[in-house]
Design an enzyme around this catalytic site. Structure first.
Site, PDB file in Angstrom:
ATOM      1  CG  HIS A 154      58.104 -17.443   0.221  1.00 49.42           C
ATOM      2  ND1 HIS A 154      59.030 -16.670   0.884  1.00 49.42           N
ATOM      3  CD2 HIS A 154      57.506 -16.614  -0.664  1.00 49.42           C
ATOM      4  CE1 HIS A 154      59.002 -15.440   0.405  1.00 49.42           C
ATOM      5  NE2 HIS A 154      58.071 -15.379  -0.531  1.00 49.42           N
ATOM      6  CG  HIS A 172      55.294 -13.998   1.197  1.00 46.83           C
ATOM      7  ND1 HIS A 172      55.728 -13.412   0.018  1.00 46.83           N
ATOM      8  CD2 HIS A 172      53.968 -13.731   1.270  1.00 46.83           C
ATOM      9  CE1 HIS A 172      54.686 -12.836  -0.581  1.00 46.83           C
ATOM     10  NE2 HIS A 172      53.615 -13.010   0.156  1.00 46.83           N
ATOM     11  CG  ASP A 219      61.464 -12.822   2.758  1.00 45.37           C
ATOM     12  OD1 ASP A 219      61.593 -13.750   3.590  1.00 45.37           O
ATOM     13  OD2 ASP A 219      60.526 -12.765   1.948  1.00 45.37           O
ATOM     14  CG  ASN A 260      56.206 -13.932  -3.866  1.00 43.38           C
ATOM     15  OD1 ASN A 260      56.828 -14.169  -2.841  1.00 43.38           O
ATOM     16  ND2 ASN A 260      55.687 -12.744  -4.115  1.00 43.38           N
ATOM     17  CG  HIS A 261      59.437 -11.081  -5.201  1.00 41.90           C
ATOM     18  ND1 HIS A 261      58.790 -10.240  -6.091  1.00 41.90           N
ATOM     19  CD2 HIS A 261      58.845 -10.873  -3.999  1.00 41.90           C
ATOM     20  CE1 HIS A 261      57.859  -9.553  -5.435  1.00 41.90           C
ATOM     21  NE2 HIS A 261      57.872  -9.924  -4.179  1.00 41.90           N
ATOM     22  CD  GLU A 319      60.338 -13.359  -1.803  1.00 38.95           C
ATOM     23  OE1 GLU A 319      59.883 -13.944  -2.788  1.00 38.95           O
ATOM     24  OE2 GLU A 319      59.618 -12.773  -0.972  1.00 38.95           O
ATOM     25  CG  ASN A 320      61.841  -9.649  -1.233  1.00 39.52           C
ATOM     26  OD1 ASN A 320      61.626 -10.363  -0.271  1.00 39.52           O
ATOM     27  ND2 ASN A 320      60.970  -9.490  -2.210  1.00 39.52           N
ATOM     28  CG  HIS A 323      58.984  -8.804   3.754  1.00 41.78           C
ATOM     29  ND1 HIS A 323      59.483  -7.911   2.827  1.00 41.78           N
ATOM     30  CD2 HIS A 323      59.141 -10.026   3.205  1.00 41.78           C
ATOM     31  CE1 HIS A 323      59.906  -8.576   1.756  1.00 41.78           C
ATOM     32  NE2 HIS A 323      59.707  -9.855   1.959  1.00 41.78           N
TER      33      HIS A 323
HETATM   34 FE   FE2 Z   1      59.868 -11.438   0.524  1.00 38.00          FE
HETATM   35 FE   FE2 Z   2      57.572 -13.359  -1.042  1.00 37.22          FE
END
Ligand code: FE2
Ligand code: FE2
Length: 272
Positions: A153, A178, A8, A67-68, A39-40, A180
């Site tokens: 994820h 996910h 990520d 999820n983001h 995603e981030n 991190h």
């Molecule tokens: Fe993430």
């Molecule tokens: Fe995530």
């Protein structure tokens, strides 16, 4: 075949770790395919079209989400014209974009790449086991594709490990994303699937999940937000895994990659 999967990307430190280091790594390690979880990438929340293009220009062949995915609303629109961007394949209903794609690696191999999301301590999506079963059955390793890779994820390690063992032998590589925080359980499973529970993030590790520490600490102490979450601003670490995939699509070796920032450096010895 040489495959790199990066975790990520969180905010500017994560993007800078990728854009400053990836082009040289592609050359030095003769990488055939690079996947990145994005995603981030936009301030910690989602991805914009400009950042998608920045990561592709740096050498990413595919960008996965989680999820983001939709934190930046423009992603709901531009994903339709971003063929290398994948959102979780098990979204229910009418999610835009795609969760799986068949791409060509630099060595000509057909790479099936997929993004799936877990359901333990996460949103209640469709069953990732059954959705991924359907997708991999439609394009089998060694038949419809030469290499098959899935970014799972998820929050719960139990779900990630169960997913990996259930699909062992039917994917070349399954990486967890996910949390991190990189785990040190990278290995090739008995059936030939390389696996790691989490490949960590590309971002500033002097932080809480890549975000400035003050606000998360404040919220744990007081249960009241005092400001927004902002990405930490120190040097980002490039974090992921390097994987050597054999001609039959099964993996031979997997090693952690951690470059820059506050984490101890790790490189694949078999490519250095
Ligand atoms: Fe993430
Ligand atoms: Fe995530």
């Amino acid at each position: 075949m040489r495959f790199l999967f990066l975790g990520d990307v969180v905010g500017r430190p994560g993007r800078e770790a990728v854009t400053s280091r990836l082009p040289k790594l592609i050359e030095r390690w003769k990488l055939d395919f690079v996947a990145v979880n994005g995603e981030n990438a936009a301030g910690g929340f989602g991805i914009t079209e400009a950042i998608y293009n920045e990561l592709i220009d740096a050498g990413a062949d595919a960008i996965t989400l989680g999820n983001h995915s939709w934190d930046q609303r423009e992603a709901l629109v531009f994903i339709e014209r971003a063929p290398k961007l994948l959102r979780p394949v098990n979204y229910p209903g009418k999610a835009p974009g795609r969760g799986v794609a068949l791409m060509e690696a630099k060595n000509g191999a057909r790479v099936l790449i997929m993004n799936a999301m877990g359901r333990v301590f996460m949103d209640d999506l469709d069953d990732p086991f059954r959705v991924v079963e359907r997708e991999i059955s439609a394009c089998r390793l060694g038949e419809g594709c030469d290499v098959a890779v899935c970014d799972f994820h998820g929050e719960a390690t139990s779900e990630k490990q169960s997913f990996a063992y259930y699909f062992d032998g039917r994917f070349s590589l399954i990486v967890g994303t996910h949390t991190h925080a990189p785990t040190s359980d990278h290995r090739v499973l008995p059936g030939g699937t390389a696996y790691i529970s989490d490949i960590g993030m590309c971002g500033d590790y002097d932080s809480v999940l890549g975000m400035d520490k003050d606000e998360p600490i404040h919220r744990f102490l007081n249960k009241i937000p005092s400001s927004r979450f902002e990405p930490a601003t120190g040097e980002g670490t490039l974090s992921g895994v390097a994987v050597e995939i054999g001609k039959n699509g099964h993996s031979e070796r997997i090693a952690p990659v951690r470059l820059g920032g506050v984490l101890e450096e790790a490189k694949p010895k078999f490519w250095e």
